[in-house]
Write a protein that holds these residues in place. Structure first.
Motif, mmCIF file in Angstrom:
data_model
loop_
_atom_site.group_PDB
_atom_site.id
_atom_site.type_symbol
_atom_site.label_atom_id
_atom_site.label_comp_id
_atom_site.label_asym_id
_atom_site.label_seq_id
_atom_site.Cartn_x
_atom_site.Cartn_y
_atom_site.Cartn_z
ATOM 1 N N LEU A 30 0.847 -1.184 0.000
ATOM 2 C CA LEU A 30 0.000 0.000 0.000
ATOM 3 C C LEU A 30 0.885 1.237 0.000
ATOM 4 N N ILE A 31 0.360 2.319 -0.539
ATOM 5 C CA ILE A 31 1.066 3.596 -0.575
ATOM 6 C C ILE A 31 0.640 4.405 0.640
ATOM 7 N N ASN A 32 1.605 4.756 1.474
ATOM 8 C CA ASN A 32 1.308 5.559 2.659
ATOM 9 C C ASN A 32 1.240 7.035 2.253
ATOM 10 N N PHE A 33 0.054 7.477 1.855
ATOM 11 C CA PHE A 33 -0.092 8.852 1.367
ATOM 12 C C PHE A 33 0.134 9.888 2.464
ATOM 13 N N ALA A 34 0.176 9.453 3.710
ATOM 14 C CA ALA A 34 0.428 10.388 4.815
ATOM 15 C C ALA A 34 1.926 10.629 5.024
ATOM 16 N N HIS A 35 2.775 9.981 4.227
ATOM 17 C CA HIS A 35 4.219 10.080 4.440
ATOM 18 C C HIS A 35 4.725 11.514 4.259
ATOM 19 N N GLY A 36 4.194 12.225 3.274
ATOM 20 C CA GLY A 36 4.599 13.611 3.062
ATOM 21 C C GLY A 36 4.228 14.498 4.237
ATOM 22 N N GLU A 37 3.096 14.202 4.880
ATOM 23 C CA GLU A 37 2.670 14.993 6.040
ATOM 24 C C GLU A 37 3.505 14.657 7.277
ATOM 25 N N ILE A 38 3.948 13.413 7.393
ATOM 26 C CA ILE A 38 4.860 13.056 8.488
ATOM 27 C C ILE A 38 6.187 13.802 8.316
ATOM 28 N N SER A 99 -3.693 11.569 5.603
ATOM 29 C CA SER A 99 -2.903 12.674 5.061
ATOM 30 C C SER A 99 -3.598 14.014 5.296
ATOM 31 N N PHE A 100 -4.878 14.095 4.946
ATOM 32 C CA PHE A 100 -5.625 15.344 5.133
ATOM 33 C C PHE A 100 -5.788 15.684 6.613
ATOM 34 N N PHE A 101 -5.962 14.655 7.439
ATOM 35 C CA PHE A 101 -6.118 14.892 8.877
ATOM 36 C C PHE A 101 -4.866 15.527 9.461
ATOM 37 N N PHE A 214 1.664 22.915 4.320
ATOM 38 C CA PHE A 214 1.565 22.275 3.000
ATOM 39 C C PHE A 214 2.935 21.959 2.400
ATOM 40 N N VAL A 215 3.995 22.138 3.191
ATOM 41 C CA VAL A 215 5.348 21.988 2.661
ATOM 42 C C VAL A 215 5.652 20.540 2.273
ATOM 43 N N GLY A 216 4.931 19.587 2.846
ATOM 44 C CA GLY A 216 5.205 18.188 2.545
ATOM 45 C C GLY A 216 4.484 17.652 1.325
ATOM 46 N N THR A 217 3.560 18.428 0.768
ATOM 47 C CA THR A 217 2.717 17.904 -0.317
ATOM 48 C C THR A 217 3.517 17.586 -1.578
ATOM 49 N N MET A 218 4.192 18.588 -2.135
ATOM 50 C CA MET A 218 4.919 18.361 -3.384
ATOM 51 C C MET A 218 6.133 17.453 -3.204
#
Length: 291
Positions: A30-38, A99-101, A214-218
């Protein structure tokens, strides 16, 4: 040479964060889409450790890595553990929700106004090599990335925990029957991936000191692309993908400055090309989907 060193430095940052994606995918598919937010949260932890609590930078960095690793494990427990046997689409939706949370939690806790990471003098000095001027950090980042890669490969290939990780990545039902605590191994994997994201975040903050929720998004999206490029699920492949992406971006704007505004588009074009001609990535292998 100036642009090449900058590209290697940026590629090293992408590689560190991409390893987290590829480790989780390698075990859970699975892709951990929350990784950028971490990754983004680690920047704030480092900022408040140095700026608000007046910790020495090396203490603040160690604390940041530990807290971020714990955060990654908490995200796994909250968003993924209960869905271990759920359909893939359910887990993906949970990952996007996490991720959004985290992103919105950061807005509530830290505010939306950008902050500036304090300068660390040890990393900010300039070294001259002939006509090439290098920030000390530019040399530190690739060295740290390569060292961590070797440590991680040693962990995966030479330790009992690594053996358990490889067993779980093949078939966690069978691994469970062999006495492996699958939940513990998955949690450790998330912790290691998040710690690497924290190290990447610390160096990212030293190189690009402006931070916001939002710095982790891109960077998160680009590091996912780097993982796919190298062969998602393959740790050395993620590092290679990160270097290719970082060097390619810098060289694009160096030799074709008119395309500077399309710098981010380069990553997505690369993703489309790799999916069209080699969907498994440079070092990836075809894996049969479990039904």
């Amino acid at each position: 040479m100036q642009h090449l060193t900058n590209g290697i430095s940026l590629g090293s940052l992408y590689a560190l964060i991409a390893i987290g994606y590829t480790m989780v995918y390698g075990i859970l598919r699975l892709i951990n889409f929350a990784h950028g937010e971490i990754f983004m949260m680690s920047l704030y932890f480092a900022f408040y450790g140095v700026a608000m609590f007046a910790m020495p930078w090396y203490i603040a960095f160690i604390v940041t890595i530990l807290i971020t690793a714990v955060l990654g494990m908490l995200v796994e427990r909250a968003a993924y553990k209960s869905l271990r046997d759920a359909p893939r689409i359910t887990i993906m939706v949970s990952a996007i929700g996490a991720s959004f949370f985290i992103q919105n939690l950061a807005i509530v806790l830290f505010g939306g106004r950008p902050k500036t990471v304090p300068t660390v003098e040890v990393l900010s000095g300039v070294i001259k090599l002939g006509s090439v001027s290098l920030q000390r950090l530019t040399l530190v980042i690739p060295v740290v990335t390569i060292l961590l890669l070797f440590l991680l490969m040693f962990l995966v290939n030479q330790t009992k925990t690594g053996m358990a990780m490889r067993a779980v990545s093949k078939d966690y039902e069978t691994a469970r029957l062999m006495g492996i605590d699958v939940n513990k191994i998955i949690t450790i994997t998330f912790g290691i991936g998040s710690a690497l994201a924290a190290i990447g975040g610390i160096m990212w903050g030293a190189k690009f000191p402006k931070i916001d929720p939002f710095v982790g998004t891109m960077p998160g999206i680009k590091c996912f692309i780097a993982a796919v490029l190298g062969g998602i699920g393959n740790i050395p492949g993620a590092v290679i993908g990160g270097f290719i992406l970082g060097i390619g971006e810098i060289m694009l704007i160096a030799f074709l400055p008119s395309l500077t505004g399309y710098r981010d588009a380069f990553a997505f074009i690369l993703l489309i090309i790799i999916l069209l001609f080699k969907p498994t990535g440079i070092m990836g292998e075809k894996i049969a989907e479990k039904v």
